[in-house]
Write an enzyme that holds these catalytic residues in place. Structure first.
Site, PDB file in Angstrom:
ATOM      1  CD  GLU A  29     -11.722  32.134  27.395  1.00  0.00           C
ATOM      2  OE1 GLU A  29     -10.493  32.603  27.860  1.00  0.00           O
ATOM      3  OE2 GLU A  29     -12.673  32.238  27.950  1.00  0.00           O
TER       4      GLU A  29
ATOM      5  CD  GLU B  30     -13.359  35.753  31.649  1.00  0.00           C
ATOM      6  OE1 GLU B  30     -12.976  36.807  32.302  1.00  0.00           O
ATOM      7  OE2 GLU B  30     -12.608  35.099  31.155  1.00  0.00           O
TER       8      GLU B  30
ATOM      9  CG  HIS C 156      -9.296  39.903  34.474  1.00  0.00           C
ATOM     10  ND1 HIS C 156     -10.693  40.016  35.007  1.00  0.00           N
ATOM     11  CD2 HIS C 156      -9.241  39.264  33.516  1.00  0.00           C
ATOM     12  CE1 HIS C 156     -11.269  39.226  34.174  1.00  0.00           C
ATOM     13  NE2 HIS C 156     -10.735  38.435  33.334  1.00  0.00           N
ATOM     14  CD  GLU C 157      -6.467  38.181  31.526  1.00  0.00           C
ATOM     15  OE1 GLU C 157      -6.589  36.996  31.773  1.00  0.00           O
ATOM     16  OE2 GLU C 157      -7.269  39.036  31.096  1.00  0.00           O
TER      17      GLU C 157
ATOM     18  N   GLY D 157      -8.125  41.889  25.078  1.00  0.00           N
ATOM     19  CA  GLY D 157      -7.035  42.336  26.098  1.00  0.00           C
ATOM     20  C   GLY D 157      -5.941  41.330  26.617  1.00  0.00           C
ATOM     21  CB  ALA D 158      -4.613  39.986  28.897  1.00  0.00           C
ATOM     22  CG  MET D 159      -5.797  33.416  26.949  1.00  0.00           C
ATOM     23  SD  MET D 159      -7.469  33.535  27.156  1.00  0.00           S
ATOM     24  CE  MET D 159      -7.718  31.897  27.836  1.00  0.00           C
ATOM     25  CD  GLU D 160      -8.402  33.209  31.441  1.00  0.00           C
ATOM     26  OE1 GLU D 160      -8.256  34.229  30.594  1.00  0.00           O
ATOM     27  OE2 GLU D 160      -9.533  32.567  31.399  1.00  0.00           O
TER      28      GLU D 160
HETATM   29  N1  ARG Z   1     -10.273  34.983  29.172  1.00  0.00           N
HETATM   30  C1  ARG Z   1      -9.595  36.036  28.515  1.00  0.00           C
HETATM   31  C2  ARG Z   1      -9.924  36.975  29.684  1.00  0.00           C
HETATM   32  O1  ARG Z   1     -11.016  37.483  29.987  1.00  0.00           O
HETATM   33  C3  ARG Z   1     -10.449  36.686  27.526  1.00  0.00           C
HETATM   34  C4  ARG Z   1     -10.792  35.920  26.450  1.00  0.00           C
HETATM   35  C5  ARG Z   1     -11.389  36.403  25.230  1.00  0.00           C
HETATM   36  N2  ARG Z   1     -12.062  35.617  24.257  1.00  0.00           N
HETATM   37  C6  ARG Z   1     -12.525  36.059  23.273  1.00  0.00           C
HETATM   38  N3  ARG Z   1     -13.129  34.931  22.372  1.00  0.00           N
HETATM   39  N4  ARG Z   1     -13.190  37.271  23.166  1.00  0.00           N
HETATM   40  O2  ARG Z   1      -9.317  37.599  30.323  1.00  0.00           O
HETATM   41 ZN    ZN Z   2     -11.124  37.084  32.270  1.00  0.00          ZN
END
Ligand code: ARG
Ligand code: ZN
Length: 878
Positions: A127, A326, A303-304, A267-270
């Site tokens: 992402e 988000e 969150h994720e 932070g993290a990715m879903e």
């Molecule tokens: N989707 C992820 C989250 O909010 C964050 C991805 C962030 N990506 C970025 N290019 N800053 O949980």
């Molecule tokens: Zn998110």
């Protein structure tokens, strides 16, 4: 430099692609030297696509090794491929399979987008536009397809091979290689793809869903860290249960895996069924993590996980809709934390965060609506506005529709849009349908930037027992949006009578009022309350019912009256904050406070501390003094950070001096002798101790030694790191020794080292920039790791205004030099650090000139990334 519009992408230009991708078959062959990716994409033209329409796939920094359609290699004239994409000139006018092969070098991928290596582990981040760095693809969120992924890798370095969905096959592949096949039946956009290959430890658990399905849970980490994943696992199980209970949402695969990696851009990715986390949001032990770290882990795990429904099952049509997933998911994680911990305390935390980071963004050159209508670099729009303000907008919807109305809308959203890539309009429409309301004007919150300012005036007529309340809204122009029409602002309120209790009225007229909610949807409304026997004190925006700046016009007396009596804990806290903010802002502008003001505030703080009905976590926040950024934002222009810092110090000294022995006694009495627990009870008590220590160190001669002793005797990281940070910030005589000790003690743990970097960057003395230069120049400083860079440089620009915004420009130059170097390695991190310059237009002139000069000289560098150019251009235009 290229012109502004040349590379700008506009929402109004959205169009579906002429082709869709029906299914995806990926085959990764990973070796130490390189990774070969073979992609077999089943593609078909849409009904409306004309025969002969070229197929244009995205690519970024990859090169094509082979290409075939339905098994037949393409001749050179049939396609064009380069670093930025692949065009098939005249694809078949039917369903076909495009077969490509590319070679990747994850080892040298320092941008940490696409496939890269972190401490030996292969991992991905896609992402928003990372998948195109893995293979040629229609890399946009409205292209959904089921994925099947085969991974072959050396057994010895990569015994663990993971991807999305369910594991359907595995075995040996000869030559010390082994393979797995993962299948994800849920069609998904490429940004949710993930792959992990490495030698990792794991903890396993399971969760039984509400319909009785058993889900296998795993958290993967570097060997030896397994025990530090237990809190994350516990948080995951609680998140899964909460989403069932609160939103009726059940998990949908047989497996849910999380992997902790140490090099990660945020932070993290879903990713579907395979979340990848920055390890700082997974690892926790009492010796290495603070209470705040535990709370963040719980929040981000939730969150994720929540994204599985709000983000994955229902995703975004395009990246302009980012806050569809988000903002909504932040709202959901805030609600989770409120239910798991203390609701008022959570609300105060979230609002403090909004005021410290989102309000400055919304009032400066980087301001943009939660749903922007243009961007040059989408990575620069993962902002506090999209996330935190996006959550506030969802919260207002819930406030206006009520809990049941909101839930009805959410149910309809899942019912109508499961499997869709959709828009903010579609989201609002389900709430309109479910509740029979018109949200047309409300939708401005998504499309307009800026923080409205609401001004209050009152009038009381004793003879007719009528109280009139006038609320007026005004929003300043923001970039590309010179005119502002009125927002729909929900104002939760109460009227307090002379004894502090809630007043009721016999009739109300002049505006929309339902129970305790006023809807301010015009520029100005005047509401008349009848049957009011005494002039009331209004408590407005209870629970912070809208993300606005409130100009209540209430003086210190009335604010302190609210601080004592308001039934709404948020407003009790906010009233105290307002008193301090006003006194500090006035004094910083040459209008000093009166001793009586301080005396009254002190009494209010002491009463708060004495109040047996309030919990420790609330008290900790209530006695906090607004930080320099909040004061600066309140002043709004010609800011002189030195005078703000000086005045704040004098203020705390005047406030604390006469009560320091009381505070010290309370500090001592709150010591905890039980074994450490991260739970809300103990954490609240420690937070109160820390807040007391902050006041004592900043405002009394007694503080420094207390901090030194707490540091030395601390039995957990929460207290030790707090003592260190407070000592460094106030630059006590022990600060250098404590920093030295901390560094030596924890040199082996990267995440604890970050706490040292943060404390060093926030030091209150004039030597801070020099010390930071030395830290950065050390040959073993991990200069490609985002956590290290953000801990040092990010916390300096955001949390050390007096030093970063120095009049001689040395802070500006230091950051611009660092950004120049970081930009070559990791543009996302560089651009993020640079956003600290968004305060530029608010500074007094000499600093403004110095900041501009530093930015201009950065801009003159060759080869800057688009990320950094975009931020530079917007700040300099502001
Ligand atoms: N989707 C992820 C989250 O909010 C964050 C991805 C962030 N990506 C970025 N290019 N800053 O949980
Ligand atoms: Zn998110």
């Amino acid at each position: 430099m290229r012109t502004d519009t040349e590379q700008t992408i506009f929402l109004r230009d959205y169009e579906p692609t002429p082709y869709r991708i029906v299914s995806v078959d990926l085959d990764f062959r990973i070796t130490e030297e390189m990774t070969r990716v073979r992609a077999q994409l089943t593609i078909e033209p849409r009904e409306e696509t004309a025969p002969g329409t070229p197929l244009v796939l995205d690519g970024d920094g990859i090169s094509l090794h082979s290409i075939a359609i339905d098994g037949a290699p393409l001749v050179l004239a049939a396609y064009a491929a380069d670093e930025t994409g692949l065009t098939v000139v005249e694809p078949p006018y039917r369903r076909f399979v495009l077969d490509t092969e590319v070679l990747l070098k994850p080892e040298t991928n320092s941008k940490l987008m696409g496939l890269y290596r972190s401490s030996g582990t292969w991992c991905t981040q896609c992402e928003p536009e990372g998948f195109r760095r893995i293979t040629y693809y229609l890399d946009r969120p409205d292209i959904l397809a089921p994925f099947k992924v085969r991974i072959t890798a050396p057994q010895s370095v990569a015994p663990v091979l993971l991807s999305n969905g369910n594991l359907i096959e595995q075995g040996a592949a000869g030559d010390g290689m082994h393979y797995v096949v993962w299948e994800d039946p849920f069609p998904k956009p490429a940004y949710l793809f993930a792959l992990v290959a490495g030698d990792l430890g794991v903890i396993k658990d399971s969760f039984t869903t509400m319909s009785g399905r058993e889900v296998e849970l795993g958290i993967y980490c570097s060997h030896g860290k397994e025990n530090e994943c237990l809190y994350a696992m516990d948080s995951l199980k609680r998140s899964m249960a909460w989403d069932e209970k609160r939103f009726g949402r059940e998990y949908d695969l047989d497996v849910f895996n999380i992997v902790a990696v140490s090099d990660f851009n945020f932070g993290a990715m879903e990713n579907k069924g395979l979340n990848i986390f920055n390890d700082k949001l997974v690892f926790a032990s009492p010796e290495t993590a603070s209470d705040a770290n535990y709370a963040s882990i719980e929040r981000v795990i939730a969150h994720e996980y929540f994204h599985n429904w709000t983000g994955n099952r229902i995703t975004c049509r395009d990246w302009f809709q980012l806050c569809l997933k988000e903002g909504l998911t932040v709202y959901r994680d805030q609600e989770f934390s409120s239910d798991e911990r203390s609701r008022p305390v959570q609300r105060i935390h979230d609002v403090e965060n909004l005021r410290v980071s989102q309000f400055p963004e919304d009032g400066g050159p980087l301001a943009h609506p939660p749903r922007p209508d243009r961007y040059r670099e989408i990575n620069n729009f993962y902002t506090t506005t999209v996330y935190q303000k996006g959550a506030e907008v969802v919260r207002m919807l819930a406030t206006i529709l009520g809990e049941d109305g909101f839930r009805k809308g959410m149910d309809l959203y899942f019912e109508h849009h499961d499997g869709d890539a959709t828009t903010i309009e579609a989201f609002l429409k389900v709430f309109e349908e479910a509740n029979g309301v018109d949200l047309g004007q409300f939708s401005r919150w998504y499309t307009e930037a800026g923080t409205p300012e609401v001004t209050v005036s009152e009038d009381y007529d004793a003879a007719s027992q009528t109280y009139r309340l006038t609320l007026t809204q005004k929003t300043n122009p923001t970039p590309n949006q010179p005119e502002k029409a009125p927002f729909v602002i929900p104002v939760r309120f109460g009227l307090l009578g002379p004894n502090g209790s809630e007043m009721s009225w016999s009739a109300v007229s002049g505006g929309t009022v339902h129970d305790d909610l006023i809807i301010l949807d015009k520029e100005s409304v005047t509401i008349s309350f009848e049957g009011i026997a005494n002039k009331p004190v209004p408590s407005l925006f209870r629970g912070f019912s809208a993300p606005v700046r409130l100009n209540s016009g209430l003086g210190e007396d009335n604010l302190l009256f609210l601080a004592r009596h308001d039934a709404d804990p948020f407003n009790r806290w906010d009233a105290l904050q307002s008193v301090s903010t006003h006194l500090l802002a006035d004094a910083a502008q040459g209008r000093p406070w009166h001793a009586d003001n301080i005396e009254a505030l002190r009494q209010a703080l002491l009463d708060t501390l004495d109040d047996a009905h309030l919990d420790d976590a609330f008290k900790a926040q209530a006695i906090g003094i607004p930080d320099e950024t909040v004061i600066g934002r309140h002043i709004g222009r010609d800011i002189d950070p030195d005078s703000i810092a000086r005045v704040r110090k004098e203020f705390i000294t005047a406030l604390v001096g006469p009560m320091d022995s009381k505070l010290e006694a309370l500090f001592a009495s709150l010591a905890i002798t039980d074994a450490y627990s991260p739970g809300a009870g103990q954490a609240g008590r420690r937070a109160l101790r820390t807040a007391l220590l902050s006041l004592l160190v900043a405002g009394s001669g007694r503080g420094a030694a207390l901090a030194e002793r707490l540091y030395a005797n601390a039995g957990n990281m929460t207290e030790r790191s707090a003592a260190l940070a407070i000592s460094a910030r106030n630059w006590t005589r022990d600060a250098p020794a404590l920093l030295g000790d901390f560094r030596a003690r924890y040199s082996g743990d990267a995440l604890v080292f970050d706490k040292w970097l943060v404390a060093s960057a926030q030091a209150g003395d004039d030597g801070v920039i020099e010390r930071m230069r030395t830290i950065l120049a050390a040959p073993d400083f991990p200069r490609t790791n985002p956590n290290r860079l953000r801990s040092l440089l990010g916390s300096f620009v955001m949390n050390n205004p007096a030093q970063f915004l120095k009049e001689d420009g040395s802070g500006f130059r230091f950051i611009c030099e660092a950004v120049t170097e970081i930009d070559k390695v990791n543009p996302q991190v560089a651009a993020r650090i640079l956003t600290g310059f968004r305060v530029l237009p608010m500074l007094e002139e000499r600093r403004r000139v110095a900041a501009r000069a530093a930015l201009e000289s950065l801009r003159s560098q060759d080869g800057l990334s688009r990320n950094t150019q975009d931020i530079l251009q917007r700040i300099l235009a502001g």
